[in-house]
Scaffold this motif. Structure first.
Motif, mmCIF file in Angstrom:
data_model
loop_
_atom_site.group_PDB
_atom_site.id
_atom_site.type_symbol
_atom_site.label_atom_id
_atom_site.label_comp_id
_atom_site.label_asym_id
_atom_site.label_seq_id
_atom_site.Cartn_x
_atom_site.Cartn_y
_atom_site.Cartn_z
ATOM 1 N N PHE A 75 -4.820 1.847 -8.630
ATOM 2 C CA PHE A 75 -3.996 0.904 -7.882
ATOM 3 C C PHE A 75 -4.785 0.146 -6.813
ATOM 4 O O PHE A 75 -4.456 -0.999 -6.490
ATOM 5 C CB PHE A 75 -2.823 1.636 -7.224
ATOM 6 C CG PHE A 75 -1.789 2.127 -8.209
ATOM 7 C CD1 PHE A 75 -1.690 1.590 -9.477
ATOM 8 C CD2 PHE A 75 -0.910 3.151 -7.859
ATOM 9 C CE1 PHE A 75 -0.742 2.034 -10.390
ATOM 10 C CE2 PHE A 75 0.046 3.611 -8.759
ATOM 11 C CZ PHE A 75 0.133 3.047 -10.020
ATOM 12 N N LEU A 76 -5.798 0.790 -6.251
ATOM 13 C CA LEU A 76 -6.580 0.139 -5.206
ATOM 14 C C LEU A 76 -7.694 -0.737 -5.763
ATOM 15 O O LEU A 76 -7.985 -1.806 -5.218
ATOM 16 C CB LEU A 76 -7.180 1.188 -4.253
ATOM 17 C CG LEU A 76 -6.202 1.932 -3.357
ATOM 18 C CD1 LEU A 76 -6.954 2.884 -2.440
ATOM 19 C CD2 LEU A 76 -5.373 0.954 -2.519
ATOM 20 N N LYS B 24 1.872 1.819 -3.574
ATOM 21 C CA LYS B 24 0.774 2.321 -4.396
ATOM 22 C C LYS B 24 0.465 3.782 -4.074
ATOM 23 O O LYS B 24 0.394 4.626 -4.976
ATOM 24 C CB LYS B 24 -0.469 1.452 -4.185
ATOM 25 C CG LYS B 24 -0.312 0.039 -4.719
ATOM 26 C CD LYS B 24 -1.521 -0.822 -4.402
ATOM 27 C CE LYS B 24 -1.362 -2.233 -4.937
ATOM 28 N NZ LYS B 24 -2.522 -3.095 -4.625
ATOM 29 N N PHE B 25 0.271 4.106 -2.802
ATOM 30 C CA PHE B 25 -0.062 5.482 -2.419
ATOM 31 C C PHE B 25 1.117 6.417 -2.665
ATOM 32 O O PHE B 25 0.938 7.529 -3.179
ATOM 33 C CB PHE B 25 -0.476 5.542 -0.946
ATOM 34 C CG PHE B 25 -1.885 5.113 -0.692
ATOM 35 C CD1 PHE B 25 -2.943 5.987 -0.885
ATOM 36 C CD2 PHE B 25 -2.163 3.837 -0.252
ATOM 37 C CE1 PHE B 25 -4.252 5.593 -0.648
ATOM 38 C CE2 PHE B 25 -3.470 3.427 -0.007
ATOM 39 C CZ PHE B 25 -4.514 4.301 -0.212
ATOM 40 N N ILE C 96 -3.161 12.060 -9.066
ATOM 41 C CA ILE C 96 -3.178 11.359 -7.777
ATOM 42 C C ILE C 96 -4.490 10.611 -7.587
ATOM 43 O O ILE C 96 -4.503 9.432 -7.194
ATOM 44 C CB ILE C 96 -2.954 12.356 -6.620
ATOM 45 C CG1 ILE C 96 -1.542 12.941 -6.701
ATOM 46 C CG2 ILE C 96 -3.161 11.673 -5.267
ATOM 47 C CD1 ILE C 96 -1.297 14.092 -5.745
ATOM 48 N N GLY C 97 -5.602 11.273 -7.880
ATOM 49 C CA GLY C 97 -6.901 10.634 -7.710
ATOM 50 C C GLY C 97 -7.063 9.410 -8.596
ATOM 51 O O GLY C 97 -7.520 8.356 -8.135
ATOM 52 N N ILE D 96 -4.555 6.465 -7.470
ATOM 53 C CA ILE D 96 -4.987 5.807 -6.239
ATOM 54 C C ILE D 96 -6.184 4.902 -6.525
ATOM 55 O O ILE D 96 -6.251 3.755 -6.053
ATOM 56 C CB ILE D 96 -5.327 6.839 -5.151
ATOM 57 C CG1 ILE D 96 -4.036 7.503 -4.638
ATOM 58 C CG2 ILE D 96 -6.071 6.185 -3.980
ATOM 59 C CD1 ILE D 96 -4.264 8.581 -3.601
ATOM 60 N N TYR E 219 0.828 -1.208 0.000
ATOM 61 C CA TYR E 219 0.000 0.000 0.000
ATOM 62 C C TYR E 219 0.861 1.257 0.000
ATOM 63 O O TYR E 219 0.497 2.275 -0.601
ATOM 64 C CB TYR E 219 -0.938 -0.001 1.209
ATOM 65 C CG TYR E 219 -1.993 -1.070 1.129
ATOM 66 C CD1 TYR E 219 -3.139 -0.888 0.360
ATOM 67 C CD2 TYR E 219 -1.845 -2.273 1.811
ATOM 68 C CE1 TYR E 219 -4.106 -1.877 0.275
ATOM 69 C CE2 TYR E 219 -2.807 -3.273 1.729
ATOM 70 C CZ TYR E 219 -3.939 -3.059 0.965
ATOM 71 O OH TYR E 219 -4.886 -4.042 0.869
ATOM 72 N N ALA F 50 1.629 7.164 -6.388
ATOM 73 C CA ALA F 50 0.574 8.041 -6.901
ATOM 74 C C ALA F 50 0.806 9.495 -6.478
ATOM 75 O O ALA F 50 0.706 10.421 -7.294
ATOM 76 C CB ALA F 50 -0.789 7.561 -6.405
ATOM 77 N N ILE F 51 1.118 9.703 -5.213
ATOM 78 C CA ILE F 51 1.328 11.061 -4.700
ATOM 79 C C ILE F 51 2.559 11.690 -5.340
ATOM 80 O O ILE F 51 2.528 12.852 -5.787
ATOM 81 C CB ILE F 51 1.464 11.036 -3.165
ATOM 82 C CG1 ILE F 51 0.139 10.614 -2.534
ATOM 83 C CG2 ILE F 51 1.890 12.412 -2.640
ATOM 84 C CD1 ILE F 51 0.226 10.350 -1.044
ATOM 85 N N ALA G 193 2.734 4.865 -13.432
ATOM 86 C CA ALA G 193 2.330 6.177 -12.907
ATOM 87 C C ALA G 193 2.850 7.311 -13.780
ATOM 88 O O ALA G 193 2.157 8.317 -13.987
ATOM 89 C CB ALA G 193 2.833 6.335 -11.471
#
Length: 252
Positions: A182-183, A65-66, A175-176, A179, A62, A69-70, A161
């Motif tokens: 990936f989730l 992934k996060f 980012i939106g 996320i 996680y 993205a950020i 990404a």
């Protein structure tokens, strides 16, 4: 080319989002095992470094992934809105070199983010409680091999990404979307695969699924080839797509 790469690495070190992510992960990686250690002192339990490594690798998916993205939103997409990318594109360097340098710098940042939590938390737990032992079925060189696979898959996520950050050119949208992608892809593709077999096959041989399997204690020869080849092909494919998109993109 080397000057472009050095410039991207310099920007990475100065990037506020990257530094914030690094500091936050360092704090969590240090605080969490200490809290677990203090809690175990009250009930007599012990968590060794080997145990914590296995647990941290599961949660680190996680973070990859996060964090990816950020960082993609702030390190890549934001340069379009601030005009930095336009300045770079008009500098005289070819767009292929510019994108490769940007991808290299972004990938380095992603690798740093992906490795902090498992390494730091395991080291601190080992200092507090000792390393202990890995399960008997763990292959020789399990920890460095698993870390190597984690870095390889983090690089694959960085390539994915970078492509979408180039497409959207807006940090919030990037980012939106990433996320969400990936989730949710771990639920969407297997679900659709029940009706469209081809989509299920794509998911089975994707970095999204195989990332969850890199902590296995043993791989057969076929499994090892698959788990190594898929991220390499993903990096190559999405890197090439990113180059094509960036070459055709109108930068304002």
């Amino acid at each position: 080319m080397s000057n472009l790469i050095m410039a991207e690495l310099f920007k990475l070190r100065k990037d506020r989002a990257f530094r914030m992510l690094v500091y936050l992960l360092l704090f969590i990686a240090a605080a969490y095992p200490i809290i677990i250690y203090i809690d175990n002192q009250s009930d007599g339990g012990v968590v060794h470094g080997a145990d914590f490594f296995l647990e941290s690798m599961a949660g680190n998916t996680y973070i990859i992934k996060f964090g990816t993205a950020i960082l993609a939103g702030f390190f890549i997409s934001s340069e379009y809105s601030t005009g930095v990318m336009k300045t770079i594109a008009s500098s005289g360097s070819s767009r292929i070199r510019i994108f490769i340098a940007k991808l290299f710098g972004f990938t380095v940042g992603t690798l740093v983010i992906s490795i902090i939590f498992p390494i730091v938390s395991t080291l601190i737990t080992t200092v507090l409680s000792g390393f202990g032992e890995l399960p008997a079925e763990a292959a020789a060189g399990y920890i460095p091999g698993t870390i190597g696979l984690m870095l390889l898959y983090a690089a694959a996520f960085a390539a994915i990404a970078a492509l979408f950050a180039t497409i959207f050119t807006d940090s919030g949208k990037t980012i939106g979307f990433l996320i969400f992608l990936f989730l949710m892809i771990d639920s969407i593709l297997p679900g659709l695969g029940q009706y469209v077999h081809f989509l299920g096959t794509i998911y089975d041989y994707s970095v999204f699924k195989l990332l969850l399997e890199i902590t296995k204690f043993h791989f057969g020869s076929g499994e090892l080839l698959e788990i190594l080849l898929v991220p390499v092909l993903t990096i190559a494919a999405f890197g090439l797509l990113g180059v094509l998109v960036y070459r055709r993109k109108e930068i304002k």
